[in-house]
Design a protein around this motif. Structure first.
Motif, PDB file in Angstrom:
ATOM      1  N   THR A 131     -11.968   3.185   0.560  1.00  0.00           N
ATOM      2  CA  THR A 131     -11.860   3.740   1.907  1.00  0.00           C
ATOM      3  C   THR A 131     -10.413   4.160   2.157  1.00  0.00           C
ATOM      4  OG1 THR A 131     -11.339   1.659   3.028  1.00  0.00           O
ATOM      5  CG2 THR A 131     -13.672   2.192   2.727  1.00  0.00           C
ATOM      6  N   MET A 132     -10.233   4.961   3.205  1.00  0.00           N
ATOM      7  CA  MET A 132      -8.898   5.423   3.576  1.00  0.00           C
ATOM      8  C   MET A 132      -8.700   5.221   5.067  1.00  0.00           C
ATOM      9  SD  MET A 132      -7.154   9.207   3.116  1.00  0.00           S
ATOM     10  CE  MET A 132      -8.601  10.024   3.790  1.00  0.00           C
ATOM     11  N   VAL A 168       2.070  12.407  14.974  1.00  0.00           N
ATOM     12  CA  VAL A 168       2.357  11.935  13.617  1.00  0.00           C
ATOM     13  C   VAL A 168       1.097  11.293  13.059  1.00  0.00           C
ATOM     14  CG1 VAL A 168       3.749  10.359  12.222  1.00  0.00           C
ATOM     15  CG2 VAL A 168       4.789  11.540  14.173  1.00  0.00           C
ATOM     16  N   SER A 169       0.710  11.698  11.848  1.00  0.00           N
ATOM     17  CA  SER A 169      -0.468  11.104  11.202  1.00  0.00           C
ATOM     18  C   SER A 169      -0.030  10.316   9.980  1.00  0.00           C
ATOM     19  CB  SER A 169      -1.480  12.185  10.798  1.00  0.00           C
ATOM     20  OG  SER A 169      -0.904  13.084   9.861  1.00  0.00           O
ATOM     21  N   THR A 170      -0.777   9.247   9.679  1.00  0.00           N
ATOM     22  CA  THR A 170      -0.484   8.410   8.515  1.00  0.00           C
ATOM     23  C   THR A 170      -1.779   8.167   7.747  1.00  0.00           C
ATOM     24  OG1 THR A 170       1.361   7.312   9.613  1.00  0.00           O
ATOM     25  CG2 THR A 170       0.406   6.180   7.730  1.00  0.00           C
ATOM     26  N   PHE A 171      -1.679   8.229   6.423  1.00  0.00           N
ATOM     27  CA  PHE A 171      -2.839   8.046   5.552  1.00  0.00           C
ATOM     28  C   PHE A 171      -2.505   6.968   4.521  1.00  0.00           C
ATOM     29  CE2 PHE A 171      -2.431  12.302   7.094  1.00  0.00           C
ATOM     30  CZ  PHE A 171      -3.666  12.547   7.671  1.00  0.00           C
ATOM     31  N   GLU A 172      -3.427   5.994   4.377  1.00  0.00           N
ATOM     32  CA  GLU A 172      -3.212   4.919   3.403  1.00  0.00           C
ATOM     33  C   GLU A 172      -4.550   4.354   2.948  1.00  0.00           C
ATOM     34  OE1 GLU A 172      -2.457   0.834   5.253  1.00  0.00           O
ATOM     35  OE2 GLU A 172      -1.343   2.155   6.618  1.00  0.00           O
ATOM     36  N   PRO A 173      -4.653   3.868   1.722  1.00  0.00           N
ATOM     37  CA  PRO A 173      -3.662   3.978   0.662  1.00  0.00           C
ATOM     38  C   PRO A 173      -3.742   5.344  -0.007  1.00  0.00           C
ATOM     39  CG  PRO A 173      -5.564   2.753  -0.136  1.00  0.00           C
ATOM     40  CD  PRO A 173      -5.851   3.123   1.295  1.00  0.00           C
ATOM     41  N   VAL A 174      -2.667   6.079   0.030  1.00  0.00           N
ATOM     42  CA  VAL A 174      -2.630   7.422  -0.552  1.00  0.00           C
ATOM     43  C   VAL A 174      -1.370   7.559  -1.398  1.00  0.00           C
ATOM     44  CG1 VAL A 174      -2.401   9.885  -0.059  1.00  0.00           C
ATOM     45  CG2 VAL A 174      -3.989   8.504   1.277  1.00  0.00           C
ATOM     46  N   ARG A 233       0.810  -1.206   0.000  1.00  0.00           N
ATOM     47  CA  ARG A 233       0.000   0.000   0.000  1.00  0.00           C
ATOM     48  C   ARG A 233       0.851   1.267   0.000  1.00  0.00           C
ATOM     49  NH1 ARG A 233      -0.926  -1.525   5.479  1.00  0.00           N
ATOM     50  NH2 ARG A 233      -1.058  -3.564   4.500  1.00  0.00           N
ATOM     51  N   PRO A 234       0.428   2.275  -0.818  1.00  0.00           N
ATOM     52  CA  PRO A 234       1.117   3.560  -0.770  1.00  0.00           C
ATOM     53  C   PRO A 234       0.621   4.342   0.443  1.00  0.00           C
ATOM     54  CG  PRO A 234      -0.659   3.655  -2.378  1.00  0.00           C
ATOM     55  CD  PRO A 234      -0.644   2.249  -1.824  1.00  0.00           C
ATOM     56  N   LEU A 235       1.535   4.990   1.135  1.00  0.00           N
ATOM     57  CA  LEU A 235       1.104   5.767   2.291  1.00  0.00           C
ATOM     58  C   LEU A 235       1.948   7.012   2.455  1.00  0.00           C
ATOM     59  CD1 LEU A 235       3.269   5.221   4.825  1.00  0.00           C
ATOM     60  CD2 LEU A 235       2.106   3.031   4.837  1.00  0.00           C
ATOM     61  N   MET A 261      -3.678  11.477  -3.410  1.00  0.00           N
ATOM     62  CA  MET A 261      -4.970  10.962  -3.860  1.00  0.00           C
ATOM     63  C   MET A 261      -5.188   9.558  -3.287  1.00  0.00           C
ATOM     64  SD  MET A 261      -6.218  13.271  -5.950  1.00  0.00           S
ATOM     65  CE  MET A 261      -5.682  14.681  -6.912  1.00  0.00           C
ATOM     66  N   VAL A 262      -6.441   9.250  -2.967  1.00  0.00           N
ATOM     67  CA  VAL A 262      -6.774   7.913  -2.472  1.00  0.00           C
ATOM     68  C   VAL A 262      -6.480   6.896  -3.573  1.00  0.00           C
ATOM     69  CG1 VAL A 262      -8.612   6.407  -1.617  1.00  0.00           C
ATOM     70  CG2 VAL A 262      -8.531   8.811  -0.909  1.00  0.00           C
ATOM     71  N   ASP A 263      -5.809   5.816  -3.192  1.00  0.00           N
ATOM     72  CA  ASP A 263      -5.401   4.786  -4.142  1.00  0.00           C
ATOM     73  C   ASP A 263      -5.966   3.444  -3.672  1.00  0.00           C
ATOM     74  OD1 ASP A 263      -4.131   3.584  -6.283  1.00  0.00           O
ATOM     75  OD2 ASP A 263      -2.155   4.370  -5.824  1.00  0.00           O
TER      76      ASP A 263
END
Length: 199
Positions: A167-168, A132-138, A120-122, A156-158
Motif C-alpha cells: 500500500t501507499m 504540499v503532497s507526500t508519498f510513502e513508501p516511495v 521509510r523512503p518518501l 516506485m512503491v517500496d
C-alpha cells in the motif's frame, strides 16, 4: 489483620511520572526531528482545520489531481481527522499499490524532499499556493528542486513505514495543516437516501 506495605513517599514515588515525562519529551523531539528532515514546521492540527478539505480541494493548483498510480486501487485506511490538536488520527489515505508500482505526480510542482525518514523512503512535492503532497513508501531518484509535471513518474512503491506492505500513504498539507486528500482527486459522490420499506 492483613496489612499491605505502603509505597515510600520518597524519591521513588515520583519515578513513574518522571519516566512518562521523559518518554513524552523523547517523542516530541522525534517528531520535531522528522519535521526538520522534511523541511516543514510543526503546527497544530485541529479538527476544524481538517474539515476544510473539500472546500480547499477546488482551490488546489492543477485541480482535479490525478491518482498517483493507474492500476486498480482500494482505500485501505481513510483519512481520520484528530479530535483535537496533536490528537490521534490518520492524516492521509492509504491505498493499494503493489511494490514496484510506478508512482506519478498528481499535479505539477517542485520536489521539496526525497529521502528516508526513520524507516521509510518518501517524496514530497510542493505544488505552490501552500499545497504540499507526500508519498510513502516511495523510492525515487529525483532530487530536491526537480520540477515535475502532472503524470510524470516520480518513483516506485517500496516498503517501510506504517502503511501495510503493498500500500501507499498519500498525505496533503495546506499551509502546514493536514487535509483529507481524497477530494483533490475529484468530487466524492454524495450519499443518497432511498426508501427502505414498502407499504
Amino acid at each position: 489483620m492483613l496489612s499491605l506495605p505502603l509505597r515510600p513517599a520518597g524519591r521513588d514515588a515520583h519515578a513513574p511520572r518522571q519516566r512518562l515525562r521523559r518518554s513524552l519529551a523523547t517523542a516530541v523531539i522525534g517528531i520535531m526531528s522528522m519535521a526538520a528532515a522534511l523541511g516543514a514546521p510543526i503546527q497544530a492540527v485541529s479538527a476544524d482545520a481538517v474539515t476544510r478539505s473539500a472546500d480547499a480541494a477546488s482551490a488546489a493548483p492543477g485541480y482535479p489531481w490525478s491518482w498517483p498510480h493507474t492500476g486498480p486501487r482500494l482505500v485501505i485506511e481513510p483519512f481520520r481527522a484528530p479530535a483535537h490538536d496533536y490528537g490521534p488520527g490518520h492524516r492521509g489515505v492509504d491505498i493499494t499499490a503493489p511494490i514496484g508500482t510506478a508512482v506519478h505526480a498528481p499535479a505539477a510542482g517542485v520536489v521539496a524532499f526525497q529521502g528516508v525518514v526513520v524507516d521509510r523512503p518518501l517524496l514530497t512535492i510542493d505544488h505552490g499556493s501552500g499545497y504540499v503532497s507526500t508519498f510513502e513508501p516511495v523510492a525515487s531518484e529525483l532530487s530536491a528542486g526537480a520540477t515535475v509535471q502532472a503524470g510524470d513518474v516520480i518513483g516506485m512503491v517500496d516498503i517501510g513505514g506504517h502503511a501495510p506492505r503493498g500500500t501507499m500513504h498519500i498525505g496533503v498539507r495546506v499551509e502546514g495543516v493536514y487535509l483529507n486528500p481524497h477530494p483533490l482527486f475529484g468530487e466524492i459522490p454524495r450519499a443518497i437516501l432511498l426508501p427502505c420499506c414498502s407499504d
